[in-house]
Design a protein around this motif. Sequence first.
Motif, short mmCIF file in Angstrom:
data_model
loop_
_atom_site.label_atom_id
_atom_site.label_comp_id
_atom_site.label_asym_id
_atom_site.label_seq_id
_atom_site.Cartn_x
_atom_site.Cartn_y
_atom_site.Cartn_z
N PHE B 111 0.86 -1.36 0.15
CA PHE B 111 -0.21 0.09 0.05
C PHE B 111 1.01 1.32 0.07
CE2 PHE B 111 -2.68 -3.28 1.94
CZ PHE B 111 -3.98 -3.07 0.98
N SER B 114 1.31 6.80 1.95
CA SER B 114 0.47 7.71 2.55
C SER B 114 -0.84 7.45 2.63
CB SER B 114 0.47 8.94 1.52
OG SER B 114 -0.04 8.59 0.30
N LEU B 115 -1.41 5.96 2.66
CA LEU B 115 -2.62 5.79 2.51
C LEU B 115 -3.00 5.72 4.03
CD1 LEU B 115 -5.22 4.60 1.30
CD2 LEU B 115 -4.31 2.29 1.48
N ARG B 116 -4.17 6.41 4.35
CA ARG B 116 -4.66 6.52 5.92
C ARG B 116 -5.66 5.78 6.02
NH1 ARG B 116 -1.10 8.81 9.44
NH2 ARG B 116 -2.78 9.82 10.31
N VAL B 117 -5.63 4.68 5.93
CA VAL B 117 -6.62 3.65 6.29
C VAL B 117 -6.15 2.73 7.20
CG1 VAL B 117 -8.44 2.25 5.46
CG2 VAL B 117 -7.95 4.37 4.14
N ARG B 118 -7.14 2.31 8.24
CA ARG B 118 -6.46 1.34 9.06
C ARG B 118 -6.40 -0.09 8.59
NH1 ARG B 118 -10.68 1.38 14.02
NH2 ARG B 118 -11.82 1.65 12.03
N ASP B 121 -9.70 -1.69 8.54
CA ASP B 121 -10.72 -1.39 7.63
C ASP B 121 -10.27 -2.27 6.17
OD1 ASP B 121 -11.55 0.56 9.25
OD2 ASP B 121 -9.87 1.98 8.74
N ILE B 122 -9.22 -2.41 5.93
CA ILE B 122 -8.83 -3.34 4.80
C ILE B 122 -9.46 -4.75 5.09
CG2 ILE B 122 -6.84 -4.26 3.42
CD1 ILE B 122 -6.79 -1.38 3.50
N LEU B 125 -13.09 -4.67 4.50
CA LEU B 125 -13.49 -4.76 3.01
C LEU B 125 -13.59 -6.02 2.40
CD1 LEU B 125 -11.58 -1.68 1.83
CD2 LEU B 125 -14.10 -1.71 2.03
N TYR B 167 -1.18 -4.52 15.44
CA TYR B 167 -0.94 -3.33 14.49
C TYR B 167 -2.28 -2.87 13.44
CZ TYR B 167 1.09 -7.37 11.94
OH TYR B 167 1.35 -8.58 11.52
N ASP B 169 -4.79 -1.36 14.04
CA ASP B 169 -5.45 -0.05 14.25
C ASP B 169 -4.67 1.08 13.71
OD1 ASP B 169 -7.96 -0.82 15.17
OD2 ASP B 169 -6.88 -1.20 17.10
N ARG B 170 -3.25 0.74 13.15
CA ARG B 170 -2.30 1.50 12.87
C ARG B 170 -2.68 1.78 11.22
NH1 ARG B 170 2.68 -0.44 14.78
NH2 ARG B 170 3.50 0.35 12.48
N PRO B 171 -2.26 3.01 10.50
CA PRO B 171 -2.56 3.28 9.17
C PRO B 171 -1.63 2.39 8.34
CG PRO B 171 -1.99 5.32 10.02
CD PRO B 171 -1.99 4.36 11.20
N GLU B 174 1.70 2.84 6.82
CA GLU B 174 2.86 2.78 7.78
C GLU B 174 3.49 1.26 8.05
OE1 GLU B 174 1.91 5.02 10.98
OE2 GLU B 174 1.44 6.72 10.15
N LEU B 175 2.88 0.20 7.68
CA LEU B 175 3.12 -1.17 8.14
C LEU B 175 4.30 -1.54 7.27
CD1 LEU B 175 -0.39 -2.32 9.15
CD2 LEU B 175 1.57 -1.34 10.66
#
Lengths: 302, 302
Positions: B111, B114-118, B121-122, B125, B167, B169-171, B174-175
């Motif tokens: 990803f 800069s993708l700011r989704v937890r 959430d992925i 989906l 992890y 709940d982190r964007p 950033e992982l």
Amino acid sequence: MILSAGPSWNPIIDLQQMWSFPFMVNAFRAGTIVAVLAGVMGWFMVLRRQSFAGHTLSLIGFPGAAGAVLIGVAASYGYFAFCLAGALVIAALPRAGPGGYSEESAVTGTVQALALACGFLFVALYKGFLNSINALLFGNFLGISAGQVTLLGVVAALSLAALAVIGRPLAFASIDPEVAAARNVPVRALSVAFLVLLGAATAEASQITGTLLVFALLVMPAATAQALTARPGRALALTVTIGLVVTWLGLSVAYYTPFPVGFFVTSFAFAGYVAAQAVRHTRPRWRAASSEVSPMPTGIAR
Amino acid sequence: MTAHSLNSDVDRQPSNTVAPRKEDQRPVPAVITLRDAAVERGGRRLWSGLDLTVAAGEFVAVLGPNGVGKSTLVQVILGALPLIEGELRVLGGPAGRANRRIGYLPQRRSFDPSLRVRGRDIVRLGLDGHRWGLPLPAWWPWPGVTARRAATARVEEVIDLVGASGYADRPVGELSGGEQQRLLIAQALAPAPDLLLLDEPLDSLDLPNQAAVAALIATISRAQRVAVIMVAHDVNPILSHLDTVVYLAPGGSKIGSPREVITGPTLTQLFGTPIEVLTASDGRLVVIGHPAHCDGHAGPEP
């Protein structure tokens, strides 16, 4: 513009004073409608990295609005007609690949320049009052009619209703197009639908901030919210809130000063964005704690 | 959805002897039936005469050098690419009909930072991202509150299962690659699929993570009787878990147990050049003498 001695600094009295003028009531109504629609669409646009498409649509709207004025129609109709047609053209362009816009950028860059040139020509042909080009490019909140507010409201309601239907699969297709396609999500059709909705939102935002400053309402609130939270629900709510606050503040300050509304809305949105980035980067980082290899549980539940 | 221990199931031989499993004793309907299949891409025939039957709970690896059509096989099973010859049935119907019962992990996704989704959430989906409408928040009282709680619980469950709770709940941007890959496996598992199609899922992982993820997938395959088709570059991390190997090569294809397929004579015949397969003391296979353009199973990634 200065209609009175200045603000009393009591928000209630100031609002009452501003809202005693019908044109200010219309400006607040239109600004509110536009801030909500542009915020929500902007959140998806930032998620999809389609800011370039949004920028192109806004520039395509400019000759539409100028042309409408030239033939004696309200500028609103010109914005909507050109932005929606432009959205369909961008949707029809071949894409380089999933998420790839390399081909598109050259074509749309060319179209952007032509759109600006045509808009300028139409304004020159109109020979109307010289101010109109500034209003089209940088926004104007004077003279928003009740009919225009109704048009903005109807288009925004239709767009938000459509977004409520396609929102979740659109997010899926935006974040993870390959898996979404494998799960029978109509990725291509959603992309077209999104561009059309983005065209509507851009046309609306152009009518408050002007062609060149649409990102103040389309990108900045969403980018600010995404810097502050990664939870989609909260980010959407925060986006709309920021959009409303900067619009209301911008309108209020523009009412009491001789400077244009587009400048204030943009500046407040920018200040919010800078503040959000500062907050994000000064927040303590908590990532080092998790280790790369986590133990594998053996129990399986289904 | 009950949790039960798998210890009794996890006794698959660490050596590569393919012991018949107790599930294999009774007849099960095939998850995939491929008969005399051939496929073309860009006018070039990739493979032909492929016969493959995959049963529920079977773990199949698709091996072979680059460009031989391993990922294409996955696309064919998803119904994204038609066969030019032969016949294919997936989950009791034509390919593409039952894709919502398939968990799909495309090749090498990472990803955008800069993708700011937890991560959560992925994964969500993967469970219901294909549905129209907007998701209501979990605390919303009406309607369908039971279904929403079940969905939230299911997401939590698969995140736990892949060991990503620390992890989730982190964007996601950033992982690390390994963390993202675990969340994507959780996404594929979320709808409790009957078939997992995994395209090089171990590629972005370090060695301990490769072993852990391979063991996790094998465990799920057996405990929940999920058929797994895994495209792999390196057979060693999954070797002890495999039931069947599909070896695709420019000179044809070979399907059978790992012991039958990954042998010197078989690979020599497939590649038309002398190849030797050695077994190390820990059961790992070392393939020697691959042509230079092919990737050795035990060698480092090119």
